[in-house]
Every structure is written in structure tokens, then in C-alpha cells.
Scaffold this motif. Structure first.
Motif, PDB file in Angstrom:
ATOM      1  N   GLU A  27      52.220  55.557  82.706  1.00  0.00           N
ATOM      2  CA  GLU A  27      51.877  55.909  81.328  1.00  0.00           C
ATOM      3  C   GLU A  27      51.349  57.336  81.238  1.00  0.00           C
ATOM      4  O   GLU A  27      51.669  58.065  80.303  1.00  0.00           O
ATOM      5  N   GLN A  30      54.240  59.647  81.466  1.00  0.00           N
ATOM      6  CA  GLN A  30      54.985  59.602  80.205  1.00  0.00           C
ATOM      7  C   GLN A  30      54.297  60.450  79.137  1.00  0.00           C
ATOM      8  O   GLN A  30      54.951  61.180  78.396  1.00  0.00           O
ATOM      9  N   ARG A  31      52.976  60.362  79.067  1.00  0.00           N
ATOM     10  CA  ARG A  31      52.233  61.175  78.089  1.00  0.00           C
ATOM     11  C   ARG A  31      52.367  62.658  78.412  1.00  0.00           C
ATOM     12  O   ARG A  31      52.413  63.489  77.511  1.00  0.00           O
ATOM     13  N   LYS A  32      52.410  62.981  79.705  1.00  0.00           N
ATOM     14  CA  LYS A  32      52.514  64.376  80.097  1.00  0.00           C
ATOM     15  C   LYS A  32      53.883  64.934  79.721  1.00  0.00           C
ATOM     16  O   LYS A  32      53.995  66.088  79.315  1.00  0.00           O
ATOM     17  N   LEU A  33      54.942  64.107  79.840  1.00  0.00           N
ATOM     18  CA  LEU A  33      56.285  64.557  79.492  1.00  0.00           C
ATOM     19  C   LEU A  33      56.478  64.683  77.997  1.00  0.00           C
ATOM     20  O   LEU A  33      57.162  65.588  77.529  1.00  0.00           O
ATOM     21  N   MET A  34      55.888  63.754  77.235  1.00  0.00           N
ATOM     22  CA  MET A  34      56.044  63.760  75.778  1.00  0.00           C
ATOM     23  C   MET A  34      54.673  63.801  75.111  1.00  0.00           C
ATOM     24  O   MET A  34      54.182  62.771  74.655  1.00  0.00           O
ATOM     25  N   PRO A  35      54.051  64.964  75.081  1.00  0.00           N
ATOM     26  CA  PRO A  35      52.727  65.018  74.444  1.00  0.00           C
ATOM     27  C   PRO A  35      52.835  64.810  72.942  1.00  0.00           C
ATOM     28  O   PRO A  35      53.822  65.199  72.314  1.00  0.00           O
ATOM     29  N   SER A  36      51.829  64.177  72.383  1.00  0.00           N
ATOM     30  CA  SER A  36      51.813  63.980  70.933  1.00  0.00           C
ATOM     31  C   SER A  36      51.447  65.299  70.265  1.00  0.00           C
ATOM     32  O   SER A  36      51.078  66.266  70.917  1.00  0.00           O
ATOM     33  N   SER A  37      51.552  65.359  68.975  1.00  0.00           N
ATOM     34  CA  SER A  37      51.292  66.588  68.245  1.00  0.00           C
ATOM     35  C   SER A  37      49.818  66.969  68.348  1.00  0.00           C
ATOM     36  O   SER A  37      48.961  66.394  67.712  1.00  0.00           O
TER      37      SER A  37
END
Length: 67
Positions: A27, A30-37
Motif C-alpha cells: 500500500e 502504491q501511494r508513492k506511485l500514485m500520490p493524491s492531490s
């Protein structure tokens, strides 16, 4: 009466702990690859921009020298 198999129970706990650690690492990747705005969570009242526009932060009153 059968005796408890402590080795089996310990192994099951270790496997559960290992799986949890792998899931957490997955997880995080995954957060590192697709950071939120900008790290804002949608719907979170503390970080949601829309809620900040409607509810301005309150400024505590500071004591004055005369009051």
C-alpha cells in the motif's frame, strides 16, 4: 485429551504478521506511485479544501494589556 500445539499457533501468528507487513509495504508503494492531490484526503474535514472555504478557522482571542 490432546495437547495444544504451540509451535503451530506461533507459526500462524508469524505468517499473519508477515502478511500484514507485506500488505502495508504494498500500500505504501502504491501511494508513492500514485500520490493524491497535494496529500489531501477527499471528504476529510481537516484537509478538505471545500470545507475550509465554508468553515473558516477560528482565531482565539488574545488577552490585551487593558482587558
Amino acid at each position: 485429551m490432546a495437547t495444544p500445539n504451540y509451535g503451530y499457533e506461533k507459526r500462524q501468528r508469524e505468517l499473519a504478521k508477515k502478511k500484514k507487513k507485506e500488505d502495508k509495504a504494498r500500500e505504501k508503494a502504491q501511494r508513492k506511485l500514485m500520490p493524491s492531490s497535494d496529500g489531501l484526503a477527499p471528504g476529510d474535514p481537516e484537509t478538505d479544501v471545500a470545507s475550509l472555504e465554508h468553515d473558516p478557522p477560528t482565531i482565539p482571542l488574545l488577552p490585551t494589556k487593558n482587558g
